[in-house]
Each structure stands twice: as C-alpha cells, then as structure tokens.
Design a protein around this motif. Structure first.
Motif, PDB file in Angstrom:
ATOM      1  N   VAL A 114     -52.488  47.803  59.183  1.00  0.00           N
ATOM      2  CA  VAL A 114     -51.846  48.903  58.460  1.00  0.00           C
ATOM      3  C   VAL A 114     -50.483  48.436  57.970  1.00  0.00           C
ATOM      4  CG1 VAL A 114     -53.077  50.668  59.773  1.00  0.00           C
ATOM      5  CG2 VAL A 114     -50.843  49.864  60.576  1.00  0.00           C
ATOM      6  N   GLU A 115     -49.839  49.251  57.148  1.00  0.00           N
ATOM      7  CA  GLU A 115     -48.590  48.848  56.503  1.00  0.00           C
ATOM      8  C   GLU A 115     -47.548  48.340  57.490  1.00  0.00           C
ATOM      9  OE1 GLU A 115     -45.080  50.747  53.612  1.00  0.00           O
ATOM     10  OE2 GLU A 115     -46.895  51.889  54.056  1.00  0.00           O
ATOM     11  N   GLU A 116     -47.374  49.018  58.611  1.00  0.00           N
ATOM     12  CA  GLU A 116     -46.307  48.640  59.551  1.00  0.00           C
ATOM     13  C   GLU A 116     -46.561  47.300  60.236  1.00  0.00           C
ATOM     14  OE1 GLU A 116     -47.670  50.936  63.642  1.00  0.00           O
ATOM     15  OE2 GLU A 116     -46.123  51.838  62.376  1.00  0.00           O
ATOM     16  N   ASP A 117     -47.791  46.781  60.135  1.00  0.00           N
ATOM     17  CA  ASP A 117     -48.102  45.483  60.741  1.00  0.00           C
ATOM     18  C   ASP A 117     -47.545  44.315  59.928  1.00  0.00           C
ATOM     19  OD1 ASP A 117     -49.606  46.565  62.867  1.00  0.00           O
ATOM     20  OD2 ASP A 117     -51.387  46.714  61.601  1.00  0.00           O
ATOM     21  N   PHE A 118     -47.263  44.535  58.645  1.00  0.00           N
ATOM     22  CA  PHE A 118     -46.934  43.448  57.733  1.00  0.00           C
ATOM     23  C   PHE A 118     -45.439  43.153  57.650  1.00  0.00           C
ATOM     24  CE2 PHE A 118     -51.073  44.806  56.207  1.00  0.00           C
ATOM     25  CZ  PHE A 118     -51.683  43.616  55.847  1.00  0.00           C
ATOM     26  N   ASP A 119     -45.144  41.878  57.470  1.00  0.00           N
ATOM     27  CA  ASP A 119     -43.822  41.435  57.027  1.00  0.00           C
ATOM     28  C   ASP A 119     -43.927  41.339  55.510  1.00  0.00           C
ATOM     29  OD1 ASP A 119     -41.586  40.077  56.212  1.00  0.00           O
ATOM     30  OD2 ASP A 119     -41.702  38.524  57.748  1.00  0.00           O
ATOM     31  N   LEU A 120     -43.208  42.207  54.794  1.00  0.00           N
ATOM     32  CA  LEU A 120     -43.356  42.302  53.347  1.00  0.00           C
ATOM     33  C   LEU A 120     -42.356  41.435  52.584  1.00  0.00           C
ATOM     34  CD1 LEU A 120     -44.082  46.128  53.037  1.00  0.00           C
ATOM     35  CD2 LEU A 120     -45.699  44.217  53.053  1.00  0.00           C
ATOM     36  N   LYS A 127     -54.200  48.567  47.675  1.00  0.00           N
ATOM     37  CA  LYS A 127     -54.623  49.934  47.941  1.00  0.00           C
ATOM     38  C   LYS A 127     -55.374  49.954  49.271  1.00  0.00           C
ATOM     39  CE  LYS A 127     -55.142  51.455  43.137  1.00  0.00           C
ATOM     40  NZ  LYS A 127     -56.085  52.012  42.129  1.00  0.00           N
ATOM     41  N   PRO A 128     -55.339  51.059  50.002  1.00  0.00           N
ATOM     42  CA  PRO A 128     -56.102  51.121  51.256  1.00  0.00           C
ATOM     43  C   PRO A 128     -57.600  51.065  50.994  1.00  0.00           C
ATOM     44  CG  PRO A 128     -55.192  53.268  50.712  1.00  0.00           C
ATOM     45  CD  PRO A 128     -54.586  52.302  49.745  1.00  0.00           C
ATOM     46  N   TYR A 129     -58.308  50.285  51.801  1.00  0.00           N
ATOM     47  CA  TYR A 129     -59.760  50.235  51.627  1.00  0.00           C
ATOM     48  C   TYR A 129     -60.480  51.218  52.547  1.00  0.00           C
ATOM     49  CZ  TYR A 129     -59.745  46.969  55.655  1.00  0.00           C
ATOM     50  OH  TYR A 129     -59.564  46.374  56.887  1.00  0.00           O
ATOM     51  N   MET A 130     -59.793  51.676  53.610  1.00  0.00           N
ATOM     52  CA  MET A 130     -60.361  52.685  54.489  1.00  0.00           C
ATOM     53  C   MET A 130     -59.262  53.245  55.383  1.00  0.00           C
ATOM     54  SD  MET A 130     -62.373  50.422  57.403  1.00  0.00           S
ATOM     55  CE  MET A 130     -62.582  51.819  58.509  1.00  0.00           C
ATOM     56  N   ARG A 131     -59.565  54.333  56.059  1.00  0.00           N
ATOM     57  CA  ARG A 131     -58.647  54.929  57.026  1.00  0.00           C
ATOM     58  C   ARG A 131     -59.288  54.852  58.399  1.00  0.00           C
ATOM     59  NH1 ARG A 131     -55.410  60.554  56.224  1.00  0.00           N
ATOM     60  NH2 ARG A 131     -54.107  59.103  55.060  1.00  0.00           N
ATOM     61  N   SER A 132     -58.510  54.468  59.392  1.00  0.00           N
ATOM     62  CA  SER A 132     -59.041  54.341  60.743  1.00  0.00           C
ATOM     63  C   SER A 132     -58.152  55.117  61.713  1.00  0.00           C
ATOM     64  CB  SER A 132     -59.107  52.864  61.155  1.00  0.00           C
ATOM     65  OG  SER A 132     -59.886  52.699  62.316  1.00  0.00           O
ATOM     66  N   ASP A 227     -50.373  61.438  55.924  1.00  0.00           N
ATOM     67  CA  ASP A 227     -49.974  60.335  56.802  1.00  0.00           C
ATOM     68  C   ASP A 227     -50.741  59.072  56.417  1.00  0.00           C
ATOM     69  OD1 ASP A 227     -49.300  58.603  58.819  1.00  0.00           O
ATOM     70  OD2 ASP A 227     -49.682  60.012  60.447  1.00  0.00           O
ATOM     71  N   THR A 228     -50.032  58.070  55.905  1.00  0.00           N
ATOM     72  CA  THR A 228     -50.676  56.830  55.464  1.00  0.00           C
ATOM     73  C   THR A 228     -50.649  55.727  56.522  1.00  0.00           C
ATOM     74  OG1 THR A 228     -48.609  56.019  54.468  1.00  0.00           O
ATOM     75  CG2 THR A 228     -50.083  57.329  53.068  1.00  0.00           C
ATOM     76  N   LEU A 232     -55.881  51.191  56.202  1.00  0.00           N
ATOM     77  CA  LEU A 232     -56.017  49.748  56.319  1.00  0.00           C
ATOM     78  C   LEU A 232     -55.887  49.099  54.947  1.00  0.00           C
ATOM     79  CD1 LEU A 232     -58.926  49.379  58.902  1.00  0.00           C
ATOM     80  CD2 LEU A 232     -56.494  49.797  59.272  1.00  0.00           C
ATOM     81  N   VAL A 233     -55.088  48.037  54.891  1.00  0.00           N
ATOM     82  CA  VAL A 233     -54.768  47.386  53.622  1.00  0.00           C
ATOM     83  C   VAL A 233     -54.760  45.871  53.786  1.00  0.00           C
ATOM     84  CG1 VAL A 233     -53.397  49.313  52.734  1.00  0.00           C
ATOM     85  CG2 VAL A 233     -52.291  47.566  54.139  1.00  0.00           C
ATOM     86  N   PHE A 234     -54.723  45.178  52.648  1.00  0.00           N
ATOM     87  CA  PHE A 234     -54.499  43.738  52.617  1.00  0.00           C
ATOM     88  C   PHE A 234     -53.070  43.484  52.138  1.00  0.00           C
ATOM     89  CE2 PHE A 234     -59.077  44.191  51.658  1.00  0.00           C
ATOM     90  CZ  PHE A 234     -59.592  43.463  52.718  1.00  0.00           C
ATOM     91  N   GLY A 235     -52.481  42.402  52.616  1.00  0.00           N
ATOM     92  CA  GLY A 235     -51.191  41.969  52.107  1.00  0.00           C
ATOM     93  C   GLY A 235     -51.405  40.796  51.170  1.00  0.00           C
ATOM     94  N   VAL A 236     -50.999  40.936  49.916  1.00  0.00           N
ATOM     95  CA  VAL A 236     -51.207  39.905  48.895  1.00  0.00           C
ATOM     96  C   VAL A 236     -49.859  39.304  48.515  1.00  0.00           C
ATOM     97  CG1 VAL A 236     -52.161  39.400  46.614  1.00  0.00           C
ATOM     98  CG2 VAL A 236     -53.183  41.202  48.027  1.00  0.00           C
TER      99      VAL A 236
END
Length: 274
Positions: A114-120, A127-132, A227-228, A232-236
């Motif tokens: 999810v977004e908070e997992d990434f170092d941006l 875009k999110p591919y699914m919600r978990s 609440d986003t 779940l997303v990818f970091g590109v």
C-alpha cells in the motif's frame, strides 16, 4: 526462505526469479540477460520489478523451480500480455528494497504493498489494482460479535496493534503477535487465542487452502469509503512514464473486463482456490 534458485524454462513463463538473501548476484544477472535475449527476439521491452524475497501469499510466492506465482504476478502477467512487454522479477531484501533502483535498472517495486509501504523518493504510485481490507476470523461465530474483548492474535508485520487499541478499544494485554497468518490461525485452532485479525486475502488464502478442512467464520472490518490506505499499488520509477501509463491502462482494462475479479477469486475464494 529459499536461496539460490535457478531458471528452468524461459519459454513457459513471464516472470522468472533467481532468489538470494543478498542483492542480485552474478547468477541473477545471467538470468536477466537470458530473459532480455528472449524479449529482444520477440521485439518486446523488458521491465524489472523488485519485491521482497520473503514470500507473501497469495500475492507473491516462489515455486521450487524458481518461478514466481501469485495474485499480483497474475495481474502483471495479464497487463504485460495485453500491453506487449515482459517482466523479470528481482527478489530483494526489504530493508534496502528502495535503494539504487535506477543504478540496478529496476523499473518498479511491488509485493502486495500500500502507499505507506513505499519510499517515494524515486517512485510514483500506480492506480490501485485492488483493495485488501482486514478481517476478524474465529472458529466460533459468537466470538465475532465481541471480538475486540477477546484474546486476539495479530501478525507482527501488519502493525495493527496500535489501530486496534485506538479504534476498537482493544486492551494491549489481549493481543499476541506472531510472524505469519498461518501461525495466527493455528493459534485459534489450538485454543491459544479466540480470534485472528489480519489481511482478509491472506487469511482466506490459508482458510480455503491448506486449512480447508477446518471451520472458520470471517468478518470484514468496515472502513470509510474514502480510505485509500488499503489500496494495493505498484511503485514505478519516476522516469518510466510510458511504463506507468501501460500499467494504469492495464489495470483499468482488467477491472472493466472482469478479469481482475477472476484473478482475485482464483487465489482467495473457496470455489476457485488452487
């Protein structure tokens, strides 16, 4: 933890893994070179995704032959097929997963994040591919009614304890941490806890898979519609605009066609579980 895995077939897979506890070795580079050779022959671009070398079912898991499988892998495979590119997977130590992306020619990072997992610093989110969401699981349905008062087991890496205490008035003394969702479910099977709270899709993967002969009851925890934090997303990589567009378009197409729902159900539903 699986080490020193090798590639056994180039033609039968889209995602290939050479896994080690350290950053990519020479064998990993040889694997990448082989994939690039195949892609060049087919005139397809090759992109490298980096993810944690620790399996995270159902999103990413490694077969004994070194190939990557899972829900997220299926999503990427489907996008790559319709967009005309290939993916090579690079397992990496989580502690340094966001380092030297450009230098290592890594184009994106994933792994059920999810977004908070990434170092941006070097990445932009897809875009999110699914919600978990999170779920509560018990062996007795009555436990779901007042689950927040009972003995709860959580998974350490989920970091849910603070949220449970603040948002559900759970007492700290009623929470016990374990390392995996399978361990957590085993705790309630052994009557060492009353309920498990963790990611719904991970729990369902085990409940409808290796624990399918056991009876469990599941309750999804509600969240605000806006609440986003569960998306779940990818970091590109920021300089990979074309790849980001391909992934975003691919995600939308999979959702509109119903293929995304099929992929999710394949890994997390009772009827379709592998």
């Amino acid at each position: 933890m699986m080490k020193n895995l090798t590639i056994t077939s180039l033609l039968s897979i889209l995602l290939l893994v050479a896994c080690d506890d350290s950053p990519p070795s020479n064998s990993n580079n040889k694997a990448a070179s082989a994939i690039n050779t195949l892609a060049v022959a087919q005139n397809l671009p090759v992109y490298t995704i980096r993810f944690s070398h620790v399996s995270y079912p159902p999103f990413n898991m490694m077969r004994s032959d070194g190939t990557l499988m899972g829900l997220e892998s299926d999503v990427l495979n489907a996008i790559a097929k319709q967009s005309g590119f290939r993916i090579q997977a690079q397992p990496y130590v989580w502690k340094i997963i966001f380092k030297d992306l450009k230098k290592s020619n890594v184009h994106l990072v994933g792994g059920g994040l999810v977004e908070e997992d990434f170092d941006l610093t070097e990445l932009v989110l897809s875009k999110p591919y699914m919600r978990s969401l999170d779920c509560v699981v018990a062996q007795q349905p009555k436990y779901l009614e007042d689950w927040y008062k009972r003995k709860i087991v959580t998974v350490e890496s989920d970091e849910l304890d603070e949220s449970l205490i603040e948002n559900h008035q759970v007492k700290q003394d009623n929470i016990k941490n374990v390392y995996t969702q399978y361990q957590a479910l085993s705790m309630i099977l052994d009557k060492k806890a009353d309920v498990v709270v963790s990611d719904c899709h991970v729990l369902k993967y085990y409940i409808y898979g290796s624990l399918q002969n056991q009876e469990f009851f599941i309750k999804e925890l509600s969240i605000d519609e806006g609440d986003t934090s569960y998306d779940l997303v990818f970091g590109v990589r920021k300089d990979q605009t074309e790849l980001l567009n391909k992934i975003n378009i691919g995600i939308e197409q999979l959702k509109q066609s119903g293929e995304m729902d099929k992929i999710i159900k394949k890994w997390t539903s009772k009827q379709n579980h592998r």
